[in-house]
Design a protein around this motif. Structure first.
Motif, mmCIF file in Angstrom:
data_model
loop_
_atom_site.group_PDB
_atom_site.id
_atom_site.type_symbol
_atom_site.label_atom_id
_atom_site.label_comp_id
_atom_site.label_asym_id
_atom_site.label_seq_id
_atom_site.Cartn_x
_atom_site.Cartn_y
_atom_site.Cartn_z
ATOM 1 N N GLY A 111 0.811 -1.210 0.000
ATOM 2 C CA GLY A 111 0.000 0.000 0.000
ATOM 3 C C GLY A 111 0.844 1.260 0.000
ATOM 4 O O GLY A 111 0.555 2.224 -0.717
ATOM 5 N N CYS A 112 1.911 1.267 0.807
ATOM 6 C CA CYS A 112 2.793 2.438 0.857
ATOM 7 C C CYS A 112 3.580 2.587 -0.439
ATOM 8 O O CYS A 112 3.794 3.709 -0.923
ATOM 9 N N GLN A 113 4.024 1.469 -1.010
ATOM 10 C CA GLN A 113 4.754 1.542 -2.274
ATOM 11 C C GLN A 113 3.849 2.073 -3.385
ATOM 12 O O GLN A 113 4.271 2.887 -4.210
ATOM 13 N N PHE A 114 2.596 1.642 -3.395
ATOM 14 C CA PHE A 114 1.632 2.184 -4.357
ATOM 15 C C PHE A 114 1.419 3.670 -4.089
ATOM 16 O O PHE A 114 1.352 4.484 -5.022
ATOM 17 N N GLY A 115 1.309 4.024 -2.801
ATOM 18 C CA GLY A 115 1.107 5.422 -2.447
ATOM 19 C C GLY A 115 2.241 6.312 -2.922
ATOM 20 O O GLY A 115 2.018 7.435 -3.387
ATOM 21 N N LEU A 116 3.468 5.815 -2.822
ATOM 22 C CA LEU A 116 4.615 6.599 -3.278
ATOM 23 C C LEU A 116 4.647 6.716 -4.799
ATOM 24 O O LEU A 116 4.795 7.807 -5.357
ATOM 25 N N THR A 117 4.505 5.586 -5.486
ATOM 26 C CA THR A 117 4.708 5.554 -6.938
ATOM 27 C C THR A 117 3.496 6.044 -7.717
ATOM 28 O O THR A 117 3.628 6.842 -8.650
ATOM 29 N N ASP A 118 2.307 5.586 -7.340
ATOM 30 C CA ASP A 118 1.114 5.838 -8.148
ATOM 31 C C ASP A 118 0.213 6.934 -7.599
ATOM 32 O O ASP A 118 -0.763 7.298 -8.248
ATOM 33 N N VAL A 119 0.518 7.431 -6.409
ATOM 34 C CA VAL A 119 -0.304 8.488 -5.824
ATOM 35 C C VAL A 119 0.514 9.769 -5.663
ATOM 36 O O VAL A 119 0.239 10.782 -6.303
ATOM 37 N N ILE A 120 1.553 9.720 -4.846
ATOM 38 C CA ILE A 120 2.324 10.933 -4.546
ATOM 39 C C ILE A 120 3.099 11.429 -5.763
ATOM 40 O O ILE A 120 3.104 12.629 -6.072
ATOM 41 N N HIS A 121 3.760 10.512 -6.467
ATOM 42 C CA HIS A 121 4.648 10.928 -7.559
ATOM 43 C C HIS A 121 4.014 10.780 -8.937
ATOM 44 O O HIS A 121 4.717 10.774 -9.946
ATOM 45 N N LYS A 122 2.707 10.682 -8.979
ATOM 46 C CA LYS A 122 2.003 10.602 -10.256
ATOM 47 C C LYS A 122 1.023 11.766 -10.326
ATOM 48 O O LYS A 122 -0.082 11.693 -9.799
ATOM 49 N N GLY A 123 1.452 12.846 -10.945
ATOM 50 C CA GLY A 123 0.589 14.016 -11.033
ATOM 51 C C GLY A 123 1.310 15.272 -10.604
ATOM 52 O O GLY A 123 2.520 15.260 -10.341
ATOM 53 N N PRO A 124 0.590 16.396 -10.522
ATOM 54 C CA PRO A 124 1.202 17.661 -10.108
ATOM 55 C C PRO A 124 1.940 17.505 -8.782
ATOM 56 O O PRO A 124 1.478 16.815 -7.874
ATOM 57 N N SER A 125 3.096 18.164 -8.684
ATOM 58 C CA SER A 125 3.964 17.967 -7.522
ATOM 59 C C SER A 125 3.789 19.032 -6.445
ATOM 60 O O SER A 125 4.515 19.011 -5.451
ATOM 61 N N ASP A 126 2.847 19.968 -6.632
ATOM 62 C CA ASP A 126 2.638 20.954 -5.570
ATOM 63 C C ASP A 126 2.017 20.266 -4.359
ATOM 64 O O ASP A 126 1.342 19.236 -4.464
ATOM 65 N N PHE A 127 2.254 20.828 -3.192
ATOM 66 C CA PHE A 127 1.883 20.191 -1.933
ATOM 67 C C PHE A 127 0.380 19.925 -1.856
ATOM 68 O O PHE A 127 -0.052 18.825 -1.475
ATOM 69 N N ARG A 128 -0.433 20.892 -2.227
ATOM 70 C CA ARG A 128 -1.888 20.739 -2.112
ATOM 71 C C ARG A 128 -2.396 19.588 -2.975
ATOM 72 O O ARG A 128 -3.242 18.799 -2.534
ATOM 73 N N ARG A 130 -0.781 16.948 -3.950
ATOM 74 C CA ARG A 130 -0.360 15.673 -3.374
ATOM 75 C C ARG A 130 -1.183 15.311 -2.148
ATOM 76 O O ARG A 130 -1.527 14.143 -1.939
ATOM 77 N N VAL A 131 -1.516 16.296 -1.332
ATOM 78 C CA VAL A 131 -2.365 16.032 -0.172
ATOM 79 C C VAL A 131 -3.719 15.494 -0.629
ATOM 80 O O VAL A 131 -4.242 14.524 -0.060
ATOM 81 N N PHE A 132 -4.292 16.099 -1.659
ATOM 82 C CA PHE A 132 -5.585 15.630 -2.167
ATOM 83 C C PHE A 132 -5.511 14.171 -2.596
ATOM 84 O O PHE A 132 -6.369 13.350 -2.232
ATOM 85 N N ARG A 133 -4.484 13.813 -3.350
ATOM 86 C CA ARG A 133 -4.392 12.437 -3.847
ATOM 87 C C ARG A 133 -4.164 11.448 -2.705
ATOM 88 O O ARG A 133 -4.745 10.355 -2.694
ATOM 89 N N VAL A 134 -3.328 11.823 -1.742
ATOM 90 C CA VAL A 134 -3.076 10.919 -0.611
ATOM 91 C C VAL A 134 -4.347 10.723 0.208
ATOM 92 O O VAL A 134 -4.661 9.602 0.630
ATOM 93 N N LEU A 135 -5.100 11.781 0.433
ATOM 94 C CA LEU A 135 -6.354 11.646 1.178
ATOM 95 C C LEU A 135 -7.345 10.774 0.414
ATOM 96 O O LEU A 135 -8.015 9.915 1.001
ATOM 97 N N ALA A 136 -7.439 10.974 -0.905
ATOM 98 C CA ALA A 136 -8.365 10.178 -1.713
ATOM 99 C C ALA A 136 -8.012 8.697 -1.646
ATOM 100 O O ALA A 136 -8.897 7.836 -1.597
#
Length: 474
Positions: A111-128, A130-136
């Motif tokens: 789950g964390c590896q998916f979160g890093l690769t496919d959630v946090i680092h996939k898409g716009p890199s601004d903080f807001r 990334r927070v949206f994607r991690v929460l989703a």
């Protein structure tokens, strides 16, 4: 007639066809760990635990400590063997070979590896963003559900495209097709109908996400300088209190630019039982955190004492300490399950949740495991040293007063002892104190007013969400 029908139905369920449908499980082979079960090298090792009043308590470790150290080392050996491409089986341990256990390091779990690769680092890199994607992702903790949402609303998911009604409709279709929106991994309980409205479970999870976004939670998260403060921000929202909010905080902490020291921990029920397996059932709850941190600090010497070579002690990378308190909490929950499977008679731990039995695919179809790390994240002790630089611990002013920085939370509302937890200017979280709400309002009205405004704004948003009907503007 009804009794006869029920009797026949019961008989059919217990007949040959029903028995054949049950998964066949081979007897567990634990002969490879017989020497560990009999190992007395760590039994009666004394652990000195110092409570918050600086009183020391001595505990003699139980024999199961040897099994705990073995589990920590062998579980990580399995990961290393898989990661380096070795063929299965990766262990002779019948329990570890036939049941699923999470990794020693939380960040290495799927789950964390998916979160890093496919959630946090996939898409716009601004903080807001990334927070949206991690929460989703964190509300469902399901790679399948997250990928479905991407297929419906575009990849990567974008906050500007979030629409509560459309997400509800999409998940309605998803559930109607026989899918589950959540997994069993620290499943986030949806807020109640009274808290956010809407009788449908997954709709309430989406409403929780909407409430987080409407409150501009990303700005509050970005201001956090301690993991416990990040948790305090989340704990203001329904269903994100205590352990579940803590897990979401850890997911958010993988975002570059946050990376707070993971030496603050909330112990879940499984880890509490794991501690009792090592320290005994007499370990009181007030010493659970102390005992966990003692284990964290002593895994290396305990491993050496048990006869394991230094290179077998788990580490993420050269120069990193072996495990953080977050990781040890993670391990203790799994160890409790492992001990029950190895020898329930010897380790009669409480609790019924058990790991899933493995259904092995062909040897050539095993997925490769990954070991991606959060970008720019420092070792825990280095992050702690840097965070401590912000604490100047100033002396009181000429009147003997300290300055309150902000209020974190409150308790005892409506009672005769309404208290506010205060962070003091220049002091770390362990110097927080509970102060009388009445007295603090008199001495520091601006500080209390700022706290009350945040609470009132969140309550107004929540009430607005309850009254929202399908099709109303979000």
């Amino acid at each position: 007639m009804g009794r006869n029908v029920m009797r026949r139905r019961h008989a059919s369920l217990s007949g040959p066809s029903a028995r054949q449908s049950q998964p066949r499980q081979q007897p567990l082979d634990i002969t490879s760990i017989g020497h560990v079960l009999d190992d007395q090298s760590l039994a009666e090792t004394t652990a000195l635990l110092t409570d918050e009043k600086q009183v020391q308590h001595a505990y003699e470790l139980l024999q199961s400590t040897s099994l705990f150290i073995y589990f920590v080392i062998e579980r990580h050996r399995i990961f290393v063997r898989r990661h380096t491409g070795k063929s299965p089986p990766w262990t002779k341990d019948g329990v570890l070979r036939n049941f699923r256990f999470t990794n020693d390091f939380r960040v290495l779990d799927r789950g964390c590896q998916f979160g890093l690769t496919d959630v946090i680092h996939k898409g716009p890199s601004d903080f807001r963003s990334r927070v949206f994607r991690v929460l989703a992702f964190s509300l469902f903790v399901s790679q399948k559900t997250y990928s479905f949402l991407e297929s419906r609303f575009g990849s990567p998911l974008l906050e500007e495209n979030f629409d509560l009604d459309k997400w509800n409709e999409a998940l309605d279709d998803y559930v109607a097709d026989g899918n589950k929106v959540t997994t069993g991994a620290y499943q986030i309980s949806a807020p109640t109908v009274d808290q956010v409205g809407d009788p449908i479970y997954h709709h309430r999870l989406i409403r929780l996400l909407a409430l987080l976004l409407q409150s501009k939670v990303s700005e509050q998260i970005e201001d956090c300088r301690e993991l416990c403060d990040l948790h305090s921000v989340l704990a203001r929202f329904p269903s994100l209190t205590r352990f579940l909010g803590y897990q979401v905080a850890l997911n958010l902490n993988m975002i570059p630019g946050l990376g707070l020291a993971e030496d603050w921990v909330i112990i879940g029920p499984g880890a509490q039982r794991g501690l009792q397996t090592i320290f005994g059932n007499g370990l009181p709850p007030r010493l659970h955190i102390v005992a966990l941190k003692w284990l964290c600090e002593n895994i290396r010497p305990l491993s050496v004492k048990a006869g394991y070579p230094e290179h077998d002690i788990p580490t993420l990378a050269p120069g990193y300490p072996a495990l953080t308190p977050v990781d040890v909490e993670h391990i203790l929950c799994e160890f409790h399950k492992y001990a029950k499977l190895v020898d329930h008679a010897r380790y009669p731990c409480r609790g019924s949740q058990m790991p899933k039995h493995r259904n092995f695919p062909r040897l050539d179809s095993w997925p490769m495991v990954t070991a991606r790390q959060p970008e720019n994240k420092l070792p825990c002790h280095v992050a702690r040293e840097q965070q401590n630089q912000q604490y100047t611990t100033p002396h009181p002013d000429d009147d003997g007063e300290y300055w309150p920085q902000h209020v974190l939370e409150e308790k005892g509302i409506g009672s005769g002892s309404h208290l506010l937890r205060v962070r003091w200017v220049g002091y770390p979280p362990n110097a927080d104190t509970w102060e009388s709400a009445q007295l603090l309002t008199q001495s520091s009205p601006d500080v209390v007013r700022a706290f009350r405004q945040r609470i009132d704004q969140l309550e107004a948003l929540r009430l607005s969400l309850i009254s929202k009907k399908a099709g109303d503007p979000a």
